[in-house]
Design an enzyme around this catalytic site. Structure first.
Site, PDB file in Angstrom:
ATOM      1  CB  SER B 138       2.684  -8.082  -0.963  1.00  0.00           C
ATOM      2  OG  SER B 138       3.085  -9.417  -0.795  1.00  0.00           O
ATOM      3  CG  HIS B 161      -0.403 -11.977   0.872  1.00  0.00           C
ATOM      4  ND1 HIS B 161       0.042 -11.635   2.118  1.00  0.00           N
ATOM      5  CD2 HIS B 161       0.481 -11.432   0.006  1.00  0.00           C
ATOM      6  CE1 HIS B 161       1.159 -10.935   2.003  1.00  0.00           C
ATOM      7  NE2 HIS B 161       1.441 -10.796   0.733  1.00  0.00           N
TER       8      HIS B 161
END
Lengths: 72, 283
Positions: B138, B161
């Protein structure tokens, strides 16, 4: 605040909003810092409040390390 | 040891109480040093204990959650950004530190804090090598690409993501546009600091079917390098070798004031000897 993490948010924020541990504003090694007391005269560093720049490079002053302090 | 010293003081002063003993200031320290040396001979069998030399590399670890403006509950292992930022300032300012090694094993965290750390690392004038071990997920992705050179362990993973809608809402209206803007900052940083193209990065970010509960992609070691996100596969040895190489290159490129002074002085000397002192002065 936006969290961008792979950890499920419910896990990250579990217990959020509960009363956190009380912190003490103490002076140790001539540096003002916030600590969570773990024993009388001993605490876990949360953050440094007033120190010189190079103190940040001292691993013994990193957040999470234990430090002894006297009541000055 | 100190008792022996005190006794001697009492003896020499007769019945008088020992004064504050200001004169042999260094003596107790010497004594301590001597006793430490003796102890090291007894304990280690060596004359001096092996004291490692001060390193010219500053190693910074980014682990757990990158903590931002809110203190996360104590079950989280966190990297405190308010400590990292001045650490980077100190590393930049300290002349003894010539290079920085960033070791990552993070599950992500606060966007603002993560991007702040990434920007700080990217703007350091000293060589920086990043190494992803375990995971750099992330918001760890922009930090992983922020150095001059990046490495990833063969088994390490990176999850790319989108920033989700279900973040904690504190004061800021987290509309879809807001989150998209936040995401755009991450995308822009990553694409401008690595070899991955925006299209590829977004493709990985919005891929379906890869993660069970979410959209996005997990890239493992070689895949991260294949997509151009990370420069090389490697471990600690490779990362340190590269960092030392970068330091050497920087050292060689930097003008050395003392040698310049010497060469200028030599030049002046040569000129003055050739054309005489007056001629040398006019040249």
């Amino acid at each position: 605040m936006t969290l961008h993490t792979i950890m499920p948010l419910e896990l990250v924020l579990q217990g959020y909003g509960e009363e956190g541990e009380p912190m003490l504003d103490v002076t140790a090694k001539g540096i003002r810092m916030l600590v969570i007391p773990v024993a009388p005269g001993c605490g876990k560093i949360v953050r440094l409040l007033d120190c010189s720049l190079y103190d940040y490079l001292d691993p013994t002053l990193a957040p999470g390390s234990l430090i002894t302090f006297g009541f000055e | 040891m100190s008792f022996g010293y005190m006794n001697e003081g009492i003896k020499s002063n007769g019945s008088e109480p020992p004064p504050a003993q200001p004169e042999p200031q260094g003596a107790p320290q010497d004594e301590k040093r001597k006793s430490a040396a003796i102890e090291s001979i007894q304990q280690l069998g060596t004359v001096s204990p092996p004291v490692p030399a001060e390193s010219n590399i500053f190693c910074m670890t980014i682990i757990g959650q990158v903590e931002g403006h809110l203190i996360l509950p104590p079950q989280n292992k966190t990297t405190k950004y308010e400590h990292m930022i001045p650490q980077l300032v100190a590393a930049e300012q300290n002349p003894k530190i010539e290079g920085v090694l960033i070791v990552l094993n993070t599950v992500g965290g606060d966007v603002e804090a993560g991007l702040a750390i990434a920007e700080m690392i990217a703007s350091l004038s000293k060589p920086v090598v990043t190494l992803v071990l375990g995971g750099g997920h992330s918001i760890g992705v922009p930090i992983a690409v922020s150095g001059d050179l990046s490495y990833i362990a063969e088994t390490a993973t990176m999850t790319i993501h989108p920033i989700r809608m279900n973040g904690l809402v504190i004061g800021v209206p987290q509309t879809f546009e807001y989150l998209e803007k936040m995401q755009e900052r991450v995308v822009r940083f990553v694409t401008s600091h690595s070899n991955i193209s925006e299209t590829t990065f977004k493709e990985l970010m919005f891929k379906t079917g890869e993660l069970t509960r979410d959209i996005g992609t997990t890239v493992i070691g070689a895949d991260a390098v294949k997509h151009g996100l990370i420069d090389n596969i490697g471990g600690l040895g490779d990362a340190l070798r590269s960092l030392n190489g970068l330091i050497e290159t920087k050292r060689a490129a930097a003008p050395q004031p003392s040698s310049i002074d010497a060469s200028v002085a030599a030049g002046i000397m040569a000129a003055s000897s050739e054309v005489g002192l007056e001629g040398g002065a006019t040249q």
